[in-house]
Enzyme design. Structure first.
Site, mmCIF file in Angstrom:
data_model
loop_
_atom_site.group_PDB
_atom_site.id
_atom_site.type_symbol
_atom_site.label_atom_id
_atom_site.label_comp_id
_atom_site.label_asym_id
_atom_site.label_seq_id
_atom_site.Cartn_x
_atom_site.Cartn_y
_atom_site.Cartn_z
ATOM 1 N N GLY A 140 0.843 -1.198 0.000
ATOM 2 C CA GLY A 140 0.000 0.000 0.000
ATOM 3 C C GLY A 140 0.876 1.245 0.000
ATOM 4 N N GLY A 172 -0.614 4.536 0.184
ATOM 5 C CA GLY A 172 -1.350 5.716 0.624
ATOM 6 C C GLY A 172 -0.517 6.437 1.666
ATOM 7 C CG LEU A 173 -1.516 10.351 3.470
ATOM 8 C CD1 LEU A 173 -2.574 11.154 4.189
ATOM 9 C CD2 LEU A 173 -0.197 11.108 3.447
ATOM 10 N N GLY A 224 1.257 3.884 4.049
ATOM 11 C CA GLY A 224 2.267 3.056 3.403
ATOM 12 C C GLY A 224 3.443 3.862 2.877
ATOM 13 C CB SER A 269 -15.019 18.367 2.250
ATOM 14 O OG SER A 269 -14.543 18.704 3.529
ATOM 15 N NE ARG A 319 -16.651 12.838 8.801
ATOM 16 C CZ ARG A 319 -15.512 12.642 8.170
ATOM 17 N NH1 ARG A 319 -15.039 11.431 8.031
ATOM 18 N NH2 ARG A 319 -14.844 13.660 7.690
ATOM 19 C CG HIS A 378 -16.193 8.065 4.364
ATOM 20 N ND1 HIS A 378 -15.532 8.314 3.182
ATOM 21 C CD2 HIS A 378 -15.630 8.870 5.287
ATOM 22 C CE1 HIS A 378 -14.608 9.228 3.404
ATOM 23 N NE2 HIS A 378 -14.621 9.569 4.665
ATOM 24 N NE ARG A 431 -11.876 8.402 9.573
ATOM 25 C CZ ARG A 431 -12.181 9.508 8.880
ATOM 26 N NH1 ARG A 431 -11.857 10.700 9.343
ATOM 27 N NH2 ARG A 431 -12.834 9.415 7.745
ATOM 28 C CG LEU A 441 -6.188 13.035 5.435
ATOM 29 C CD1 LEU A 441 -6.172 14.474 4.938
ATOM 30 C CD2 LEU A 441 -5.720 12.111 4.324
#
Lengths: 248, 640
Positions: free
Chosen positions: B42, B44-45, B47, B286, B332, B403, B437, B443
């Site tokens: 991975g 992404g941020l 990995g 967003s 959320r 999500h 979350r 992030l």
């Protein structure tokens, strides 16, 4: 609506490709362009035929993975829009749409509409970064950056790396892509110390990958989904010449 | 059977645990680091930041992603921002406040020590990203700008317009490519991990398929790190990228890594509603929009007027009404559930009556169109591209969509799974967010795990591996794993049924969204389990995959991912069924208060469920990690 498709089919980079004709009878306007291709592929797979391979992932215009020539235009007729954000309401009943892969010597076809763009990664690898290790960073607010500078850096940093600039350029140049990264990092104090080294290695790499030279047709900006400015190219040329003169 | 899992939380007061850990963690000397290999799956941020940081330290890293470039991993799509307890706004923020907000946002179902560490390392991340050239938004004086996000009362969110994920990811991608340039990272793009290889009980490598050639490859290492993100795509319609999948973590699960809280899925409140059956994804708008946008539905459920024709007094701004203290910035899970309530009551708007309004008219009147454009211009543009509607003139239509996976591989404080040598970071693990979350924390968690936690904890593990030779990829365990992968691929290709993998994903997804989505009930879950078992049987006999294994074959890629979803979906339902309480995103209709709020049961369910594979997807073993609150006393979560 009824849509006629002429799609480039090519088994792999070694094989010869050709256009194949397909017709979809019941295309809804709300479908995205890629969802339209999904419905075609569903039909093909159900018939036991091989679906049209194309690149895509996020489908919200940010990952940069999708991209194809639609009626000769990178990402299709809508300005500043990736293929995945293009919707069928941009077409009308009875239209014939030509779909081809991005074409450039540095983007070999993998299959059908899928191309290999790792040449763009290689340009970044050659110097498109700030040389800072994890842990070395000073307190973020210790270096103020004017609002306008940060915004200008962002404008250049917004590039999604899709390669539409290359596909739109008659020379298949990657000048817009390369210059956007150079500009972003040059505008920020964090990146300035390495500017001359960076610009020299990135330009060299760009040439080694087989991209053509920029002849200022400015087609790249016109078809860029993020509207990255060609002024970045001017800045890259300026920085390149400056680096060459000062280093010699 | 109930095991007690070892969470390995360090000694000392909460605020000293991480420094205590770092003080005593074992080290590997620089000349030994170059002898050790690490696989990171991975980019992404989590990995990319882990791979880059480990390579900077001197380890040899092999980095894998299924995309055609590491820069395309789905972290790229995060819009609104990243939280950090810098207290630049002087509005009362602190590490403790951020820790508490996160713990409370997660409805007191996360591990205190992990959540505290997340807040503690947050400030470092802003420094690191800024140094990399991430163009965060700035005030006119040149200092960093912040905004507010859901579930908190301070402004601690840093952002780069509406593309914070993209900019952070490019920062870590560039750090990764810098290490590719030094030769410390070998990059394997367009490679998908299809199995984990264990030798003598330790993770020693992976089997991966080269998606361009179809070749099944073996890769060995001294440790394996999974940074493969979440599995919301199991619902088919979700905010995730088309390729996001659970295969790496699920296959590791089947080799012995426990899955924790698999049913906890965040349904994001502000997404574009479904408009037809052909739709392939639900685009997220967003959460930052809720700073200035007001959410409402018509008071009368039979109202057919256009939004702008409905007078103020006939609108129900239900979040402002129900949660006056947080209003439109309620967390959320609460915002999504409230929307569902309105939609279920028949007050939904739009052609399918499946959406609510998000209205900017008041903000535009107050600040002017230019300010709103500067704040959210790209989001308004995106909205227009997809729907053809100008949100400066009429309200957006939004709807909840699957999500984020709070669940994932169970990890201890060191981010170790239950398989020695296997680590899980970012969304792939379960660790920091509890049952819900908070916005702008994903992030953060991905980066904190990759830049600041794993480099220490992995080193603590590798310190005992320095005498281990390079992993031999001709070991019989590699043969076995490779054969199993090839056999599965062969099975997909020879089934020759009538339904595509995507069709199966859609059927599974709608079943799961209906019965294991925003609200769950015993009856529904039991039904879902049965239906999923039937669907899994059908998948085995009725799947169609054209083409061959030895070529580019996206249908084959999808088949493997959906096969894993077919098993994971059942575990999600089993998990939701055993948890006889409501907490965060997990809302069991049997367990709610008179005001329809989630009713937690701390006496019986104050634990993380950690499921162990037992050779049959219908018969997993439940292990419980009891959650111990040393610093905070869990309270009833109130945003009123």
């Amino acid at each position: 609506m009824k849509i006629h498709l002429k799609i480039w089919r090519q088994k792999d980079s070694q094989s010869k490709g050709e256009f194949k004709d397909y017709t979809l009878d019941d295309v809804h306007q709300e479908l995205s362009f890629l969802e339209m291709l999904d419905t075609l592929n569903l039909k093909l797979v159900k018939k036991g035929e091989y679906p049209v391979e194309f690149d895509h992932d996020c489908r919200e215009g940010i990952c940069g993975q999708c991209g194809m020539m639609i009626n000769g235009i990178a990402h299709g007729p809508l300005k500043n829009t990736t293929t995945c954000q293009l919707h069928m309401r941009s077409f009308k009943d009875g239209d014939t749409i030509y779909i081809e892969p991005f074409k450039a010597a540095a983007f070999p076809v993998v299959r059908d509409l899928k191309v290999n763009r790792s040449s763009l990664d290689h340009i970044i690898t050659s110097g498109g970064y700030v040389s800072v290790d994890t842990g070395q960073a000073p307190e973020a607010n210790s270096i103020p950056i004017a609002h306008e500078e940060a915004e200008a850096a962002f404008d250049a940093a917004a590039c999604i790396g899709c390669g539409a600039c290359v596909a739109s350029c008659k020379n298949a140049s990657a000048a817009l892509f390369t210059s956007a990264k150079i500009t972003q990092l040059e505008l920020l104090p964090q990146g300035q110390t390495e500017t001359s080294k960076r610009v020299i290695s990135m330009v060299k790499q760009m040439e080694e990958e087989g991209f053509g030279h920029c002849t200022n047709t400015e087609a790249c900006q016109v078809e860029c989904p993020e509207d990255i400015s060609v002024l970045n190219i001017a800045r890259m040329n300026y920085e390149y010449n400056k680096a060459k003169i000062l280093n010699k | 059977m109930e095991n007690v899992l070892k969470s390995e939380i360090p000694e000392g007061p909460l605020s000293e645990k991480w420094s205590n850990y770092k003080k005593t963690a074992k080290l590997v000397s620089p000349n030994n680091r170059k002898k050790l290999e690490v696989i990171v799956v991975g980019t992404g941020l989590a990995g990319a930041s882990a791979a880059a940081s480990l390579a900077e330290m001197g380890y040899n890293v092999k980095s894998f992603c299924f995309q055609d470039s590491p820069r395309r991993a789905h972290s790229v799509a995060a819009q609104g921002g990243v939280n950090a307890a810098k207290n630049y706004k002087n509005d009362g923020d602190s590490v403790y406040r951020m820790f508490y907000d996160t713990l409370k946002g997660g409805d007191f179902r996360s591990r205190e020590a992990n959540t505290y560490r997340l807040a503690e390392c947050s400030a470092n991340l802003i420094d690191q990203a800024t140094a990399q050239g991430v163009p965060f938004g700035r005030e006119y004086g040149g200092y960093l700008r912040n905004r507010s996000f859901g579930g908190v009362q301070v402004s601690r969110t840093f952002y780069a317009r509406g593309q914070t994920g993209q900019q952070l990811l490019l920062g870590s991608y560039q750090a990764l490519m810098r290490q590719v340039n030094t030769g410390k990272v070998s990059l394997y793009a367009r490679h998908e991990m299809l199995d984990l290889v264990l030798i003598e009980g330790k993770a020693k490598g992976i089997i991966a398929r080269n998606l361009d050639t179809g070749k099944v490859e073996r890769h060995g290492a001294h440790a394996v790190v999974l940074a493969t993100g979440g599995y919301g795509k199991i619902y088919y319609l979700s905010t995730l990228a088309m390729g996001c999948n659970a295969s790496a973590i699920w296959r590791a699960h089947k080799k012995g890594a426990f899955m924790a809280n698999p049913s906890w899925t965040q349904i994001h409140p502000t997404c574009l509603p479904q408009s037809g059956e052909y739709q392939s994804k639900l685009t997220l708008m967003s959460e930052s929009l809720r700073n200035d946008g007001r959410i409402w539905v018509p008071k009368d459920k039979n109202d057919t007027r256009k939004a702008n024709d409905i007078p103020e007094e006939e609108r129900d701004y239900y979040l402002e009404r129900k949660y006056p203290a947080f209003g439109n910035l309620a967390p959320r899970d609460i915002a999504s559930r409230s929307a569902k309530e309105q939609i279920d009551a028949g007050k939904g708007i739009g052609a399918l009556k499946n959406a609510v309004y998000l209205d900017f008219s008041k903000a535009i009147k107050e600040y002017g169109k230019d300010i709103i454009k500067e704040r959210y211009g790209n989001l308004f543009n995106m909205y227009k591209k997809i729907t053809g509607i100008d949100a400066y003139l009429e309200p957006m239509k939004i709807s909840p969509a699957a999500h984020f996976s709070m669940g994932g591989l169970w990890v201890d404080y060191e981010l170790k799974t239950t398989i020695p040598g296997l680590f899980a970071i970012g969304e792939a693990n379960f660790s920091d967010h509890g049952a819900n979350r908070l916005g702008a924390n994903s992030l953060l968690q991905a980066c904190v795990d990759g830049y600041f936690v794993l480099p220490y904890t992995l080193q603590n593990f590798l310190a005992d591996e320095i005498k281990q030779p390079k992993t031999d990829i001709n070991h019989p365990e590699f043969d076995k794993a490779e054969q199993a992968v090839k056999k599965q691929i062969e099975g997909f290709l020879t089934t020759k049924g009538t339904k595509t993998a995507e069709e199966f994903n859609k059927l599974l997804g709608s079943e799961l969204y209906d019965k294991c989505g925003l609200s769950r009930s015993k009856e529904g879950l039991e039904q879902a389990i049965k239906n999923i078992q039937d669907l899994r049987k059908a998948f085995k006999t009725d799947l169609i995959v054209p083409g061959e294994a030895s070529e580019v074959n996206s249908e084959l890629e999808k088949a493997g991912r959906v096969a894993d979803y077919m098993e994971l979906a059942e575990l999600m339902c089993i998990d939701a069924l055993q948890r006889e309480e409501s907490c965060g995103a997990h809302f069991r209709t049997e367990y709610q208060t008179a005001e329809s709020e989630a009713k937690r049961d701390d006496t019986n369910f104050c634990y993380s469920s950690a499921w162990e594979w037992n050779n049959n997807p219908s018969n997993p073993i439940l292990n419980k990690e009891k959650l111990i609150f040393e610093t905070v006393t869990p309270s009833v979560r109130s945003y009123k």
